[in-house]
Every structure is written in C-alpha cells, then in structure tokens.
Design a protein around this motif. Structure first.
Motif: not given
Length: 995
Positions: A777-783, A810-813, A853-860, A866-874
């Motif tokens: 069965s499906a692994e699914g998108e990143p969690r 499950p849901g490995r990027p 700049y505000l920056i987020t990272v998410r897996g796919f 998957g969900p995005a990280s909390i915005p980080s400022a730089a």
C-alpha cells in the motif's frame, strides 16, 4: 483535298442579328465563309432580291462578309442570304433576319388624371413609344426610384405594359410613371405622369372578378423557349388566380410567378402543348379564360445528302430527311435555282432521282427542308465522270510459284466502265479449265507451270478512247520453311533458341518476320527478352532469354519472296509457379476456425503440390500463413480449415499455390469475416503497483490487446487480500483500456503488503487470472516538516540554508522545496526552489542587498508535498562598494611588478572594505591567478614571458566591489635589469609597456 478541285461548301453562314441604331459603330456585318477549289466568289440577296454591291456605296464585301454602312431600318430590315460560287456550281446559305434595336421617347403630352372610388379596380395605360425588339415594363410611384411592388392586388403586364390594380386603396393615391427598358440596348425612357385620385362620392362595394388581362386564345411558342402566360382580374375583394391544363396536368417544371398571375413554363416541349385555363375567384363569384398553347419546332436534319461521283449513264438517287412540327416539306435547288420536273428526273418527298445522268447534270445541289417557322439547307456536289482508260502502273512484273494459282489484275481508270480483253502475244486468250476471266477483269491461271511464263496484254476501251497494259509473268520453284524445334518446354527464367530456315529459288531475295500468337513481335518493347539473329542469308534465329510465363504461345516464322510467302509455327510451353487460385469463399466460421474453399488456378505445366492459407487481421503485420486442417493441404484439394485463429477478430483470407517450380501469386482476398466470440484466454501481464496517496492500494497491469479480448463486454477482475488473510476482495473494472485500480481504506497502515492478481472476463464468461504478486500500500506524502532550519547570509545577494530531515518512517521525502520572500510581502509572491536530490542544504542567489527574507522548507515525493517548516528570517549583507580602486601605479623590475592604489572608502549604505583582490591573467587564456591583501598594495611575480592583464577589486562582507582600470604588462622570458615607475594617465583603461 488540298490539290483536288471541288465545289463550294459553307464553313460559316449568316446568323440572325439585331443592330442597335444608337451604337457608335455605324456598320452592320453579316458573316459568310465557304471553302472550295477554285476559291468561291460571293453574292448576297435581301428578301430574295440580289443586292447590287457595286452600285450602292453603302454595301461592301470583305471576303464573303457583307458590310452595310449607315444601316437603317427602312432600307435594310429583312432576310439575307449569301451565295457562294465557283466553276463547279453555286450554293445558297440559310436566311438570316436583320433587325434594328431602338427605343423612341414617350409623347410629351400631359396625361389626364384618373379618378376612382376606393375599392374600385383601375387600369393605368402605359402606351409605350415605338421600339424594337421587346421591352421590359415597370412603373414608378411618385418619384424615381420608388417602384410599384407587384402583389395579389397590383400587376404589371409585360405584354400590354399596363398597370392593373384590382382594388384601389387610399395609399394608392399619387403619381404613376411608366418606365420602359430596351432588352438589347438597355436604354430606358419614362412616360409623363398619370395622377390617380380618389372620388369623394362613396366607397365601391364588393363585386365579382373581371379578367382584365389574359394570354392570347392561341399561343405559338418555339420548342425550348420559356413561355409566360398572363392572367389578372379586377375585383373586390381581391380575386385569387388558379391555373389548370385541360385533359392533363400542368408540367412539373412550370412555376407560378407574381402572386399566381403568371404561369411560366421553361424549356417548353411538344408535350406541353394543350389548352390552359386561368380562373379568377372571390366571394362574389368567379370567371375563367381558356387559351391553346401550340409548340412548334424548326426543321432539323435526320439524314443529309453527300457528295457523289457517277459515270455518265448511271442513276443518281439522293434522299434527305428532316424532323419538325409542322412536318417539313422539301424542295431542291441546283446551283441556287429551283429544279423543275423533267422526264429523267423525279422529286418525291425529300427524294431526288435522276435517270441516266449526263455531263450537264454536274453541279451543286441543295435539299431544302422547311415549315412556316424556318428552312434548313443540305448541300452536295454531283460530279459526272467521263474519261478514256488509263493504266497506272504500266507495265507490271509478276513472279508466281510453281504449282500454285496466280492472278493478273486489270484495273484501268475510266469512265464509263470500259470493255476489257486479254491476249498473249497476238492471240486473244480464251477461258478454259486452267485459265479463268473473272468478273472484275482479273485473269486467273490455275496450277502455274513454266510454260505460263511470258507477256500478257490487257486492253480497255470505251467511247472516249482505249489503252493497253502489259504484265510479265515468271514462274519460280516453291519455297519451303523449316522451324525447329517445333515444340519445346522450358522453365521460367531459362532461355531458348528457335531457328527458321528457308529453301527458295536462289534468284529471289527472302525476308523474315517473327510472330507470337499471330501478332508481329516488337523487339524494342519486349524488354530485351527477344533477340533477332541472322545467321545466314536464308536462316534466322529467335533468341528468347530469361523466359516469363507470358512468353508461352505459338511462335510463327513468316518467310517472304516476291513470288511466295510461307509460314511455319512452333509451340513454346513455359513451366512456372502456379497462377493465383480462384475466388476464396468462407464456408463456415467458428471462434477459432474458418473453413475455406477455392478453385484451382493455372498450374503452368507443373502440377500444384500444396496450398498455403494466409490470413490478415487489423492486428497482424500484413499476411501471415496460418495452421490448417489437414496439414499439409495437397494440390488436389480445393477446401481446407484454418485453425488456431483468435476469437472475435476480423479476418481476410487468401490462398497461395506452390509446385515444383516455386510459389505463385496469391488469390484475391476473401470478404472480411469475424470469428465467433469465446471466453477470454489471455490474462493481463506485468501486474504490479505501489505509490498512491496515504491509505491507498494502487494496482496496475498491462491491458490485454483487443486481439485477445475474444468478445464484447471485455473487462478486468481485480482481486487482492492483505498478507495472512484468507478471503479475496474482487472488484470489476469495465473498461478494456484500463491499466490501474485504486483501493482506499483508512484502516490499513502505509506499506502494508497485499497479495494481488488480475483476471479477465467478457460477455461469454470469466477468463484466467494472472499469477499472484505482492504489492505494498502507499507510503504517502511526507508527514513531518524538516527541523533545525538554519540560515546565514554570505553576501549581499546570497543566503545559505541548512536543515535536518524528518524522522525516518513512511512518507520519506524524495527532495525538498525552499520558499523565500521579502519581509512585508505575501508568501504567494515569493519564489520556490527545489533540490536536485534529497540534499539538506541550499544556496539562494540573486537576492536583494540589505534585505530581510523569510524562508520555509518542506519535503516532497511522487505522492505530494509535506508540511512546511516555521518561517526563518535572514538578512542579506549590504551591497559592496560601487567605487573601484583608483590611481593604480606600478613599478616593474624584470618579472616583478609592485602595485599601489588609493584605498576604497565605503558609503554608509555599503559594506565595509575588509581587503582587496588582485587578479592576474595571461592575455588569451581563461585561467587566472588571484592574490588577496588587506593593504592597498601588492607585489606580483610574472611567471613567464608574454602579455599580462591585471585588475584590482575591493572585497567587503557584501561581496566584491567594482573592478579597477585594466593594466596590460608586456614581459620577455629573460631577466630584465630595468627599473621603471609607471602611473597611467587619467581615464585610460589600460597601458602597454614595451621593454
């Protein structure tokens, strides 16, 4: 007929013509042209009277054409005929009517007003001016171009030109003007206005119809024209017009025009003749009018007369026939003049007979067929021959064959036919059992011998003279021809030689001709297969190379001398692959078999050993040989069964025959037939699965080709069960083209193993399943979102980001997506950048300086994001200095160069200078050396001889600043003990020093 003399014949005759009197060209031309030898002369007639072209300056001839200058209707209207004449006679053309087109003006006299009661009918008279030929009528209401519209109440007669109003209304009050247009010149004139007013003494009551305008009681029309019958009535209420044909139906092609006031019959024919009735009716009553339409046809030839040559004393019989209604009568002309009845001459209903023609009867004759609507002329020349006998050629020489018959012809040219006698030497020849005098004056000798050699004289005589012809006869031995071999069999592709030898009298030359099946051989068109070989003067060979089936047949050798012609024939049989079998018929069809029958084709002289059955379907690559029952199919059979076919497939069949020589051409294909349906027998291949969204089981397979679906209603049965369980879940997939099935269940966790198999079915039943495979069965998108996201600014335009991947599970990027946007802007307006693999760092470039700049990272992965990280400022660093290093000075000693420059000072909005970068490169090379220094000076060692380019940039936290002016230094490979100080002039980008 270039040199032969003959009487005149018309190549162009005059046609009916209409001449516009107001045209700029004041000349009329009537055309006439005739052929003849000697060249014909021409004359013209008007209304039967000959025109004196010489006496009237208005007439002139151009070849045969008549030119009339300053033509007028009074002087020149009429029927014209052209006469063509030479020494053999004269002929008259058909007559042509010359008319004149004109349209005079209306009388200027004022027209009185017409006053009627409302509801009354009225007729407004047009009274057209003098005109020729026909004119078209219309009426203008009040002022041009407001035309009166015709309807059931108003009608304009194209016969009288009058305007008829069946029931006047107040809106009809006004001024009416008749406009007429000439159909030839298109000239138009307007009549004076006719006022129409309403009387004030009351309204007209209802009254029964009165037909005011109608067609003639007797209408004559030429076959093929369009007939228009008019009928219009006054009445209150407005009458309705209806039409009928007495004792018949109105022709289907007829049309009713102008609210049924006009019956129009196009292309009128004889069968359209008859009595027509129009009826006008309203509630107050009705009235009718009847008239007869008579269709006539001009005469047309069904049989003409032709040029004839006769000997004097013979009988002339000419007959001409024409059709027409009324039936044409006939008369005859000789040299343009009527023929009168004489004792030797008979004229009866288109037939002319002259008994015992004489020289005086020669000339040009014309048969004239005419009825009261027209006349047609058929011309022919009669020549009476009169000449003394003449022989051509003379003398003649004949060679006969010993023992065969010979004919001596005597054909003098003479008129009348001469009396003929034959003699040999001084003695007249008397017929006997060996010598015959035929009716055509030919002397025939039977079983010729040597004693018949010698001179024969034919004498011909008539009343105009006599002549003799001498024929010399030789008798030679008969020729023999031997053609060998007389019968030969060969195989396709082989070669053969046929030899033809003639034995003949040596004093005669012999010629040869080869024939195939009685037709002469064309050696050029036979593609090099045939070669003519002359081996001796009396022997020829025919070489036939690379023989084809079509070369079979009977070959003839014809040998010919001036005395004899002998023919010999040989037969050539060609063995080859069989010809195509006859029509293939599908006798019976099942789901996997087809019973075929055919008829045998040609065996081409080698018995047929086997037949092969071939089939073609939409799924095969062309024609394929199929298995048969029986196997093999022998050459004596004409029926067999094709087996192992696929059910429910459209097939065509053909048959190919083979013999010892080879395989022949196939038969014509049978008609297409479809095998019967059957349960599917092929299971789907490559069953697999995986991927999909969370809680999904995705099962995939390769679809079964239509070739193996075996019937309608084809689909798939998908069966699956979790590992370790007993019962199978089965799902129907009804589309034959489907390749996947998705099953969703929230209860099973990701990557659950399932046993899976896929089967097939159609309307006939269920087919086999595939083998069982394991599908997860499906692994699914990143969690989870990436953690520990860290940012650092490396310059005014770059920020480096690092992060830690989510916890394993499950849901490995498969990769990561970084989103970044300026502070104060919306995230949607920002940019996104993906990693190439599943790296955990990224450098953002092309950013604005001194900006947050505000920056987020998410897996796919392939399933989704998957969900995005909390915005980080730089924040990026300030921009590097815009001012380049200035006032470069250098001291060169040998290969060493000492550089100095003014320090660079940063502006408040620029990064502080933390040092300098010196770039050294050899001209023409990409590679360069870099030296860093914190001071505004540097010492460089040039590695080898050549031209070097030096530039300096300030280095700051925000990156490198602008480049200085370029310095170009030239050195040699040896040490140079020279010491120089250099300072470039202002605003000079580079300096070249030559040592």
């Amino acid at each position: 007929r270039n040199s032969e003399e003959f009487g005149p014949t018309f190549s162009q005759e005059p046609d009916d013509s209409i001449f516009a009197l107001d045209s700029e060209e004041k000349k009329v031309m009537m055309s006439c042209e005739a052929r003849g030898n000697p060249t014909p002369a021409y004359s013209w007639f008007i209304n039967g009277t000959k025109l004196d072209v010489e006496a009237d300056y208005r007439y002139s001839l151009m070849d045969g054409n008549l030119i009339i200058t300053n033509a007028s209707e009074t002087a020149d209207y009429g029927r014209y005929q052209c006469m063509a004449e030479n020494s053999y006679g004269m002929i008259l053309s058909r007559d042509a009517l010359l008319q004149f087109a004109y349209l005079r003006a209306f009388s200027g006299r004022t027209r009185g007003a017409v006053s009627v009661r409302e509801g009354q009918g009225v007729v407004l008279m047009c009274s057209p001016p003098p005109h020729s030929p026909e004119i078209i009528y219309s009426w203008v209401f009040n002022e041009f171009p407001s035309f009166v519209a015709e309807d059931s109440r108003r009608f304009i007669s194209q016969v009288t030109g009058n305007l008829y109003v069946s029931k006047v209304q107040p809106s009809d009050v006004g001024s009416y003007i008749c406009l007429v247009k000439n159909t030839v010149t298109n000239a138009k004139v307007l009549s004076p206005p006719t006022p129409l007013t309403l009387r004030t003494d009351g309204v007209m009551g209802e009254y029964e119809p009165k037909i005011e305008v109608h067609f003639s009681p007797s209408v004559l029309a030429a076959n093929g024209v369009t007939v228009r019958l008019e009928c219009f009535a006054l009445g209150n209420p407005v009458p309705t017009i209806t039409w009928r044909k007495m004792n018949g139906n109105i022709p289907k092609k007829a049309r009713l025009r102008k609210s049924q006031a006009v019956l129009e019959i196009p292309n009128v024919q004889l069968e359209d003749s008859g009595t027509y009735e129009c009826k006008a009716e309203n509630p107050r009553g009705g009235t009718a009018f009847k008239g007869h339409l008579q269709v006539y046809t001009l005469p047309q030839w069904s049989s003409r007369i032709n040029d004839t040559q006769l000997d004097s004393g013979e009988q002339l019989q000419w007959e001409c026939r024409a059709t027409g209604r009324p039936r044409p009568s006939y008369r005859w002309l000789r040299n343009g003049q009527p023929i009168t009845q004489q004792s030797r001459l008979e004229m009866v209903s288109g037939e002319l007979i002259i008994h015992k023609v004489q020289q005086d009867d020669s000339g040009m004759y014309q048969c004239v067929a005419e009825n009261k609507y027209g006349a047609i002329y058929s011309s022919a020349e009669l020549k009476i021959l009169a000449s003394a006998p003449v022989f051509n050629p003379n003398p003649i020489r004949l060679i006969a064959t010993l023992g065969k018959d010979v004919s001596l012809e005597c054909k003098p040219k003479a008129s009348p036919k001469p009396r003929v006698t034959w003699r040999r030497g001084d003695r007249r020849i008397q017929p006997n059992r060996r010598i015959m005098l035929l009716r055509n004056n030919t002397l025939r000798l039977v079983n010729a011998s040597r004693s018949d050699e010698g001179n024969y004289v034919c004498r011909a005589e008539n009343q105009f003279g006599s002549a003799e012809m001498t024929a010399t006869l030789w008798v030679k031995e008969a020729m023999r021809v031997d053609l060998s071999p007389s019968r030969v069999e060969v195989t396709v592709g082989e070669s053969v030689v046929l030899s033809c030898k003639a034995s003949h009298d040596p004093s005669l030359d012999v010629s040869f001709q080869w024939l195939l099946n009685q037709q002469p051989l064309d050696f050029q068109q036979e593609g090099g297969h045939f070669e003519y070989i002359q081996t001796q003067s009396s022997t020829v060979d025919l070489m036939i190379r690379s023989i084809l089936l079509k070369h079979a047949g009977k070959y003839g050798c014809r040998a010919q001398t001036s005395a004899d012609t002998v023919f010999a024939e040989a037969e050539l049989l060609v063995r080859g692959p069989p010809g195509p079998p006859g029509v293939v018929i599908v006798e019976e069809i099942t789901d996997t078999t087809a019973t075929l029958s055919w008829s045998a084709g040609l065996d081409n002289h080698s018995p047929i050993s086997t037949y092969h059955l071939q089939a073609r379907s939409p799924f095969s690559l062309g024609w394929q040989t199929v298995r048969t029952d029986p196997d093999p199919v022998t050459g004596v059979m004409e029926s067999a069964m094709a087996v192992e076919l696929n059910p429910w497939v459209e097939y065509e069949f053909r048959v190919v025959a083979s013999n010892a020589i080879g395989t022949g051409d196939p038969s014509v294909p049978s008609r297409g037939v479809r095998t019967k349906e059957a349960v599917p027998s092929v299971a789907p291949a490559n069953v697999s699965g995986g991927n999909g969204r969370r809680h999904e089981l995705v099962i995939s397979w390769e679809p079964v080709s239509e070739e193996f679906q075996n019937g309608e209603g084809f689909g798939y049965i998908v069966a699956f069960r979790a590992n370790g369980t007993r019962g199978w879940k089965e799902k129907m997939v009804t589309s034959a083209d489907s390749t996947t099935y998705k099953y969703r269940d929230e209860t099973f966790p990701p990557l659950t193993p399932f046993e899976v198999k896929v089967g097939v079915y159609n309307n006939k039943g269920d087919g086999p399943f595939s083998g069982v495979v394991t599908v997860y069965s499906a692994e699914g998108e990143p969690r989870e979102a990436p953690s520990e996201v860290k940012t650092s600014s490396t310059s005014s335009s770059e920020i480096k980001i690092t992060w830690r991947p989510p916890n394993p599970g499950p849901g490995r990027p498969a990769g990561y997506e970084v989103s970044y946007w300026r502070e104060g802007e919306q995230e949607e307006s920002g940019k996104k950048k993906k990693t190439i693999g599943n790296e955990t760092s990224m450098m953002l470039t092309g950013l604005g300086g001194n900006s947050v700049y505000l920056i987020t990272v998410r897996g796919f992965n392939s399933i989704g994001q998957g969900p995005a990280s909390i915005p980080s400022a730089a924040k990026t660093r300030k921009d590097p200095p815009v001012q380049p290093p200035a006032n470069l000075m250098w001291i060169q000693e040998g290969n060493n160069v000492s550089l100095n420059w003014d320090p660079v000072k940063s502006q408040p909005n620029e990064s502080d200078v933390i040092g300098y970068k010196v770039l050294l490169s050899q001209e023409g090379r990409v590679h360069h050396q870099v030296m860093r220094t914190i001071n505004p000076s540097a010492i460089l060692t040039l590695p080898e001889g050549g031209t070097y380019i030096i530039e300096v940039r300030a280095v700051s936290e925000g990156g490198e600043g602008a480049a200085s002016s370029l310095v170009r230094v030239l050195t040699s490979s040896g040490k140079i003990g020279q010491y120089d100080l250099h300072s470039p002039p202002k605003q000079v980008p580079s300096f070249i020093l030559l040592l």
